[in-house]
Design an enzyme around this catalytic site. Sequence first.
Site, PDB file in Angstrom:
ATOM      1  N   CYS A 213      43.402  46.562  31.202  1.00 19.08           N
ATOM      2  CA  CYS A 213      43.795  47.409  30.070  1.00 19.08           C
ATOM      3  C   CYS A 213      44.716  48.533  30.546  1.00 19.08           C
ATOM      4  O   CYS A 213      45.710  48.875  29.890  1.00 19.08           O
ATOM      5  CB  CYS A 213      42.564  48.004  29.392  1.00 19.08           C
ATOM      6  SG  CYS A 213      41.347  46.784  28.834  1.00 19.08           S
TER       7      CYS A 213
ATOM      8  N   CYS B 241      43.485  35.901  42.065  1.00 21.08           N
ATOM      9  CA  CYS B 241      42.710  36.146  40.834  1.00 21.08           C
ATOM     10  C   CYS B 241      41.281  36.592  41.148  1.00 21.08           C
ATOM     11  O   CYS B 241      40.519  35.864  41.793  1.00 21.08           O
ATOM     12  CB  CYS B 241      42.712  34.872  39.989  1.00 21.08           C
ATOM     13  SG  CYS B 241      41.422  34.790  38.741  1.00 21.08           S
TER      14      CYS B 241
ATOM     15  N   CYS C 253      38.443  49.218  32.201  1.00 21.41           N
ATOM     16  CA  CYS C 253      39.087  47.915  32.422  1.00 21.41           C
ATOM     17  C   CYS C 253      40.439  48.049  33.111  1.00 21.41           C
ATOM     18  O   CYS C 253      41.370  48.679  32.586  1.00 21.41           O
ATOM     19  CB  CYS C 253      39.234  47.207  31.069  1.00 21.41           C
ATOM     20  SG  CYS C 253      40.428  45.871  31.039  1.00 21.41           S
TER      21      CYS C 253
ATOM     22  N   CYS D 128      38.557  34.308  39.815  1.00 28.05           N
ATOM     23  CA  CYS D 128      38.438  33.076  40.614  1.00 28.05           C
ATOM     24  C   CYS D 128      37.595  33.335  41.863  1.00 28.05           C
ATOM     25  O   CYS D 128      36.772  32.509  42.264  1.00 28.05           O
ATOM     26  CB  CYS D 128      39.818  32.571  41.025  1.00 28.05           C
ATOM     27  SG  CYS D 128      40.946  32.278  39.634  1.00 28.05           S
TER      28      CYS D 128
END
Length: 500
Positions: free
Chosen positions: A388, A50, A385, A53
């Site tokens: 997206c 991630c 993004c 993270c």
Amino acid sequence: MHTAKNFALGLLAAAAVATASDVTQLKTDTFDEFVKTNDIVLAEFFAPWCGHCKALAPEYEEAATSLKEKDIKLAKIDCTEEAELCQKHGVEGYPTLKVFRGPDNVSPYKGQRKAAAITSYMIKQSLPAVSLLTKDTLEEFKKADKVVIVAYIDAADKASNETFGKIAEKLRDNYPFGASNDAALAEAEGVTAPAIVLYKDFDEGKAVFTEKFDVEAIEKFTKTAAIPLIGEVGPETYSDYMSSGLPLAYIFAETPEERKEISELLKPIAEAQRGVVNFATIDAKAFGAHAGNLNLKTDKFPAFAIQETVKNQKFPFDQEKAITLEAIKAFVDDFVSGKVDPSIKSEPIPEDNSGPVKVVVAKNYNDVVLDDTKDVLIEFYAPWCGHCKSLAPKYEELGALYAKSEFKDQVVIAKVDATANDVPDEIQGFPTIKLYAAGAKSEPVTYSGARTVEDLIKFISENGKYKASVIEETTEASAAPAATESPAAEEAAKEDHDEL
């Protein structure tokens, strides 16, 4: 040989220092015992892959070190290894942060993901809602955070004590609250009970509330006095300004000297409008792109604009005009009087909008999204993004399924570029997906599940008026829990963006 051995030991020692951590990594068999034996624990549920993270990791480490001396523990759990533990605690996306006061007393972390914000939030969480203060503890309490709130109330004044307790419970995530029943201490602080003093490490140093104790009045006083007269907008303060409920006047300038100079110039306006409009500077070199979100040019500074934060309306000051005390005062006065029309940024309405996913722009937003006869699922996206872009083919498939179904006239699948169009919704990250059900347009439901066609269909059928379910034609691969790219986290997308 002896030298080589010493060298190797030295490397091992250096590696141990480099990897030493004040964050405790927990597993299923150690988790419960850890939260039982520590009064308060902040736990991060994460996945190694991630990006958010990874961005949080150094901030989390720094906060853990800062909080060590206060015996506030930070822990982390790798959900790729401890899947059952994460599922037990309702983890649906990464990172998820939760505050534990024992295994059964759990609350979500509501602060920002920066070291200073984590430290401040957890210190407030470790304190009681109201700390009882004496002359020996007051000075130390004043240093607990940038803003602390202390009530001076007679012990017999039950009504005022109860009212202050309600405010403390409501706002304990934001500020430390203290109270004293010592009349001599109140006198030493220059007040007579009942009174509230908000101590702050900026502006005039403190603000005093001596009106009748009323929850709404005290809350308004607190939120107004806790914000600097002219503060600074940045990733750590942006959400505070957005949640204040007051319009925000931005002062864009490229150098600290220029920001200071303009702040001094406009200070009389900020003082006159305190509690009505918040004022803040913003670094135009670091966050110049944010000017575009306020319908300003992004290459012409200094600049000034007001954002109506509740309705998300933008009021840019003409960049061809000089920023003077007289001009800005007139502009702000007209804004407060309702004499300035909001600026609306919109792409053109598409000439052909017959595709399976309807393209929404500011100019057709109300016609499409607020059509009360239809369930409308809309994606708010940004062109840069990455999440997206990954969603796009699945979203097109979703649109196609509904477009050729029996629900084609009842369900609309739509999308809007929220960076190129003004939308009334407050969007915290991309993509954000919301369902505006027919007959319930004022209460949209935000989607937070995995981004699969199957799960999106289920979401529409469960939350829409028409309970519209269609059959997916292809088998979806299992998806990771939904991640969302915040406008403050473009580093994760490896793009050169400087949104807040």
